[in-house]
Design a protein around this motif. Structure first.
Motif, PDB file in Angstrom:
ATOM      1  N   VAL A  15     -35.706  21.209 -10.172  1.00  0.00           N
ATOM      2  CA  VAL A  15     -36.634  20.252 -10.769  1.00  0.00           C
ATOM      3  C   VAL A  15     -37.549  19.693  -9.686  1.00  0.00           C
ATOM      4  CG1 VAL A  15     -36.833  18.138 -12.100  1.00  0.00           C
ATOM      5  CG2 VAL A  15     -34.897  19.679 -12.490  1.00  0.00           C
ATOM      6  N   ASP A  16     -38.838  19.570  -9.968  1.00  0.00           N
ATOM      7  CA  ASP A  16     -39.802  19.061  -8.996  1.00  0.00           C
ATOM      8  C   ASP A  16     -39.786  17.533  -8.984  1.00  0.00           C
ATOM      9  OD1 ASP A  16     -41.655  19.083  -7.044  1.00  0.00           O
ATOM     10  OD2 ASP A  16     -43.285  19.940  -8.241  1.00  0.00           O
ATOM     11  N   PHE A  17     -40.565  16.962  -8.064  1.00  0.00           N
ATOM     12  CA  PHE A  17     -40.632  15.513  -7.900  1.00  0.00           C
ATOM     13  C   PHE A  17     -42.070  15.058  -8.104  1.00  0.00           C
ATOM     14  CE2 PHE A  17     -37.072  17.112  -5.491  1.00  0.00           C
ATOM     15  CZ  PHE A  17     -36.060  16.190  -5.738  1.00  0.00           C
ATOM     16  N   PRO A  18     -42.284  13.855  -8.632  1.00  0.00           N
ATOM     17  CA  PRO A  18     -43.656  13.376  -8.855  1.00  0.00           C
ATOM     18  C   PRO A  18     -44.368  13.101  -7.539  1.00  0.00           C
ATOM     19  CG  PRO A  18     -42.071  11.631  -9.299  1.00  0.00           C
ATOM     20  CD  PRO A  18     -41.263  12.879  -9.083  1.00  0.00           C
ATOM     21  N   ARG A  64     -44.757  15.286   1.813  1.00  0.00           N
ATOM     22  CA  ARG A  64     -44.156  16.616   1.693  1.00  0.00           C
ATOM     23  C   ARG A  64     -43.594  17.155   3.012  1.00  0.00           C
ATOM     24  NH1 ARG A  64     -43.154  18.226  -3.614  1.00  0.00           N
ATOM     25  NH2 ARG A  64     -44.890  17.601  -4.955  1.00  0.00           N
ATOM     26  N   ASN A  65     -43.819  16.418   4.101  1.00  0.00           N
ATOM     27  CA  ASN A  65     -43.274  16.858   5.384  1.00  0.00           C
ATOM     28  C   ASN A  65     -41.926  16.220   5.706  1.00  0.00           C
ATOM     29  OD1 ASN A  65     -46.587  16.846   6.203  1.00  0.00           O
ATOM     30  ND2 ASN A  65     -45.376  18.680   6.687  1.00  0.00           N
ATOM     31  N   ARG A  66     -41.550  15.224   4.931  1.00  0.00           N
ATOM     32  CA  ARG A  66     -40.324  14.490   5.261  1.00  0.00           C
ATOM     33  C   ARG A  66     -39.345  14.560   4.088  1.00  0.00           C
ATOM     34  NH1 ARG A  66     -44.179  11.620   8.441  1.00  0.00           N
ATOM     35  NH2 ARG A  66     -43.349  11.278  10.548  1.00  0.00           N
ATOM     36  N   TRP A  67     -38.064  14.740   4.432  1.00  0.00           N
ATOM     37  CA  TRP A  67     -37.038  14.950   3.426  1.00  0.00           C
ATOM     38  C   TRP A  67     -35.758  14.212   3.813  1.00  0.00           C
ATOM     39  CZ3 TRP A  67     -38.441  18.256  -0.664  1.00  0.00           C
ATOM     40  CH2 TRP A  67     -39.628  18.975  -0.464  1.00  0.00           C
ATOM     41  N   LEU A  68     -34.961  13.919   2.781  1.00  0.00           N
ATOM     42  CA  LEU A  68     -33.617  13.371   3.012  1.00  0.00           C
ATOM     43  C   LEU A  68     -32.607  14.408   2.547  1.00  0.00           C
ATOM     44  CD1 LEU A  68     -31.793  11.024   3.878  1.00  0.00           C
ATOM     45  CD2 LEU A  68     -31.926  10.157   1.529  1.00  0.00           C
ATOM     46  N   LEU A  69     -31.735  14.805   3.458  1.00  0.00           N
ATOM     47  CA  LEU A  69     -30.717  15.818   3.189  1.00  0.00           C
ATOM     48  C   LEU A  69     -29.392  15.146   2.850  1.00  0.00           C
ATOM     49  CD1 LEU A  69     -29.373  18.684   3.349  1.00  0.00           C
ATOM     50  CD2 LEU A  69     -29.175  18.279   5.835  1.00  0.00           C
ATOM     51  N   PRO A 106     -40.013  21.798  -3.154  1.00  0.00           N
ATOM     52  CA  PRO A 106     -38.611  21.375  -3.265  1.00  0.00           C
ATOM     53  C   PRO A 106     -37.657  22.554  -3.406  1.00  0.00           C
ATOM     54  CG  PRO A 106     -39.996  19.931  -4.562  1.00  0.00           C
ATOM     55  CD  PRO A 106     -40.877  21.047  -4.084  1.00  0.00           C
ATOM     56  N   ALA A 107     -38.074  23.570  -4.182  1.00  0.00           N
ATOM     57  CA  ALA A 107     -37.201  24.726  -4.360  1.00  0.00           C
ATOM     58  C   ALA A 107     -37.013  25.475  -3.045  1.00  0.00           C
ATOM     59  CB  ALA A 107     -37.782  25.654  -5.421  1.00  0.00           C
ATOM     60  N   ASP A 108     -38.096  25.646  -2.269  1.00  0.00           N
ATOM     61  CA  ASP A 108     -37.992  26.327  -0.979  1.00  0.00           C
ATOM     62  C   ASP A 108     -37.121  25.530  -0.010  1.00  0.00           C
ATOM     63  OD1 ASP A 108     -39.579  28.386  -1.863  1.00  0.00           O
ATOM     64  OD2 ASP A 108     -41.436  27.567  -1.014  1.00  0.00           O
ATOM     65  N   VAL A 116     -31.332  17.781  -1.643  1.00  0.00           N
ATOM     66  CA  VAL A 116     -32.417  17.371  -0.762  1.00  0.00           C
ATOM     67  C   VAL A 116     -33.498  16.747  -1.621  1.00  0.00           C
ATOM     68  CG1 VAL A 116     -33.668  19.569  -0.841  1.00  0.00           C
ATOM     69  CG2 VAL A 116     -33.906  18.073   1.162  1.00  0.00           C
ATOM     70  N   ALA A 117     -34.154  15.719  -1.103  1.00  0.00           N
ATOM     71  CA  ALA A 117     -35.191  15.016  -1.864  1.00  0.00           C
ATOM     72  C   ALA A 117     -36.311  14.606  -0.922  1.00  0.00           C
ATOM     73  CB  ALA A 117     -34.613  13.783  -2.552  1.00  0.00           C
ATOM     74  N   PRO A 118     -37.544  14.560  -1.427  1.00  0.00           N
ATOM     75  CA  PRO A 118     -38.675  14.182  -0.568  1.00  0.00           C
ATOM     76  C   PRO A 118     -38.703  12.687  -0.284  1.00  0.00           C
ATOM     77  CG  PRO A 118     -39.428  14.502  -2.812  1.00  0.00           C
ATOM     78  CD  PRO A 118     -37.975  14.896  -2.797  1.00  0.00           C
TER      79      PRO A 118
END
Length: 671
Positions: A2-5, A20-25, A73-75, A91-93
């Protein structure tokens, strides 16, 4: 996946945009920083702090990642799943609040959590609705976390994110307003949100305690007057909650009302949770020491309210849901004071404000203004339900880059603004540290240089504990009024009357001034009918005037003080002495007697009676022909009486003209 807004708009009107360059794992089992670093591959790397005074909020299962390339997000999910295998969870942006610069403005709405507040009419159907949510979206209610989430509010975790995440489910449930009055995310911040005469050996370094009048008589310049600790060191019945990184429950200088709780799981205790890298793990222990390190135990330091007890509540992920649960837990535990040396950059504060509002009816809530040296007070200190406390330096000025022991950066100044309440010492503060090597000082159990508004607000919380100890029946609003009205007007900025601030003169940098524990404790005693420091002094007696005339009649007059009825004078914190109106009488038209009394109230409950008796001779009312005088001091111990017997003779005529005073002075404890 599922994508994120791209953007999220909150009821408050605040917008956050995706980065889009930063993520929380999220991982299923604990990792160290080194393990994560060695597992990640280019172009991905762990996020590092851009400001050396801040710490990235890595936990042992959640890690902030910077990716120099733009992944979907899928990648991103697929790559991390391949790298971490079975340990990968989600993982989330990261989203950024454009109104807050740098990493402090970056947060992650957790993709696997939703908090639902049911409407009153739907609350009775919560069990069946929760079952439907589980069946449709794999949402499972957490009993432990829901218990302290608020009225009709429940915490749900989504077990399978392949088809539904929190964003998509919220978009579906938002239209069901008959069932849900509020649906919200849980947000995790990228930066850890902390705003950084006894026989205790390190008390020699505790300039802060002498400055606020808690203790004294150790270093120059000495303060030889009565101090707060001469009157009260707090009460073991008063609980002060430290809502922070947790407290070292093994520290010998701290006393706890309860082991507390872990705010992530709502299980275990309030010990710090050791994260995988540099952090503020010792922050809560340092805060607790300033509040209530035990006094006169021959160990380390002394806290403002050393006989009060600490309730330690430990953040793990530093989310607003942990904050809400902590506030509610402290309220249920009946903590009289809640200390928050923390800040939160929240896009919507509705749920937190509800928790603060409910807790503030029974607890005085104190928070730090922040360390950014600007005119914006951080949340929750900016809430109307909270006392906002800033920091001062050793010159009693607002802490600024020029007063920083570190040489000064943009992050070492105390924030200020219209919500300012009071200030307290915030530089070079000695306090407790984690036992052993885990805290700030890896070679001891204490530190001498805790600083910032994180160090200032525990002085205020300790003082609040003293106020409640002196008068347990007082309510939080009255306690706040006392503390603000008794603050010292220090600093270079003038104070003035402000219609929006009703507890005396105020200014935007210092609020009502720097706290004064002695004045506040004495003031609280005025509310308490059983206080041993609030006295009633009864005066009764007679004055004899004798006028001898060579060519006339010898005359004498006896008069009673206050027409023979004992007069009661009340002495209390806001009135440390009373000047009795001059008692005057005449005889024979020539001799006039004057008696002046001043009652000086002492903090050990005794009364000093200063007396001055004058005998005048002359035919006019305003004669200055002074023929005899006597002055002196009589001490009346607490709950005792003393007699004042003095005679003043006319120095020109020997024993012929005189005043004779016979008075009884009774020093009663107020009943």
């Amino acid at each position: 996946m599922v994508d994120f807004p791209d953007e999220i708009v909150y009821p408050s009107g605040i917008k956050i945009g995706i980065d889009r360059n930063r993520w929380l794992l999220g991982l299923k089992k604990p990792y160290t920083l080194n393990q994560v670093t060695s597992t990640l591959q280019s172009p991905m790397a762990l996020e590092n702090p851009l400001n050396p005074d801040e710490k990235i909020n890595h936990t042992n299962k959640r890690f902030w990642i910077y990716n120099s390339e733009l992944f979907t997000p899928a990648d991103m999910s697929g790559t991390l799943h391949n790298l971490f295998g079975q340990d990968f969870d989600w993982v989330a942006p990261v989203y950024s609040n454009s109104d807050i610069s740098g990493q402090r403005g970056m947060i992650c709405p957790l993709p696997h959590v939703l908090i639902l507040t049911f409407t009153t009419q739907a609350s009775s159907d919560e069990p069946s609705i929760s079952q439907d949510l589980y069946n449709h979206y794999s949402m499972k209610k957490s009993i432990e976390k829901s218990k302290y989430s608020g009225k009709n509010t429940y915490y749900y975790e989504i077990g399978n994110l392949n088809n539904f995440n929190a964003f998509k489910i919220k978009s579906i449930l938002d239209s069901d307003t008959d069932v849900y009055s509020l649906i919200r995310f849980e947000h995790m911040p990228m930066v850890v949100p902390v705003s950084n005469v006894p026989n205790d050996p390190d008390y020699l370094s505790q300039w802060n305690m002498r400055r606020i009048r808690a203790g004294g008589e150790v270093t120059m310049p000495p303060d030889k007057g009565t101090t707060t600790w001469d009157l009260s060191r707090g009460s073991g019945d008063i609980v002060i909650c430290v809502l922070d990184s947790g407290c070292d429950l093994t520290h010998p200088d701290l006393k706890f009302a309860s082991p507390g709780v872990n705010l992530d799981t709502m299980l275990g205790n309030g010990s710090p949770v050791e994260p995988p890298g540099p952090t503020e793990i010792g922050h809560g222990t340092a805060v607790a020491g300033i509040i209530a390190a035990t006094i006169n135990n021959s160990l380390g330091v002394a806290g403002v309210a050393g006989d009060c007890k600490i309730l330690p509540l430990a953040f793990v992920n530093w989310t607003e849901e942990e904050l809400i649960r902590g506030i509610n837990f402290a309220s249920v535990f009946k903590a009289r004071v809640i200390n928050m040396s923390i800040f939160f950059n929240l896009p919507d504060t509705t749920a937190v404000e509800t928790a603060l509002s409910e807790a503030s009816t029974d607890s005085l809530i104190c928070a730090s203004t922040g360390n950014n040296n600007n005119s914006t007070i951080n949340y929750p200190a900016s809430s109307k339900y909270v006392m906002a406390c800033g920091g001062t330096d050793q010159n009693d000025n607002r802490q600024s880059p020029t007063s920083s022991v570190s040489g000064g950066t943009a992050y070492t100044g105390s924030n200020f603004g219209p919500e300012m309440s009071v200030v307290a010492p915030g530089i070079l503060i000695p306090t407790t540290d984690m036992v052993g090597t885990q805290g700030y000082n890896n070679s001891g159990d204490y530190m001498l240089d805790f600083q910032g508004t994180s160090a200032a607000v525990p002085h205020l919380s300790g003082l609040a504990g003293l106020v409640f100890s002196v008068y347990p029946a007082i309510n939080p609003e009255e306690a706040r009024n006392i503390i603000e009205r008794t603050a010292d007007k220090v600093g270079t900025l003038p104070y003035s009357i402000d219609a929006a601030h009703s507890n005396g003169t105020w200014n935007i940098e210092m609020g009502y001034g720097r706290i004064n524990t002695l004045r506040a404790v004495l003031a609280a005693a005025a509310f308490n009918p059983d206080s041993p420091w609030y006295r009633e002094v009864a005066l009764e007696g007679t004055m004899v005037l004798h006028d001898y005339e060579d060519f006339g009649d010898d005359e004498e007059k006896t008069v009673s003080f206050n027409a023979g009825v004992p007069q009661i004078f009340q002495l209390g914190p806001f009135q440390t002495h009373v000047d009795i109106p001059v008692w005057i009488d005449k005889v024979g038209g020539e001799v006039r007697g004057e008696i002046r009394l001043t009652l000086d109230w002492k903090t050990d409950s005794s009364i000093d009676v200063h007396y001055n008796i004058k005998l005048y001779e002359g035919t006019s009312e305003d004669t200055t022909d002074l023929d005899g005088e006597k002055s002196g001091l009589l001490n009346v111990p607490k709950d005792s009486s003393r007699n004042l017997n003095e005679t003043v003779l006319n120095t020109d005529e020997g024993a012929n003209d005189f005043i004779k005073l016979e008075m009884k002075i009774t020093n009663n404890r107020r009943i």
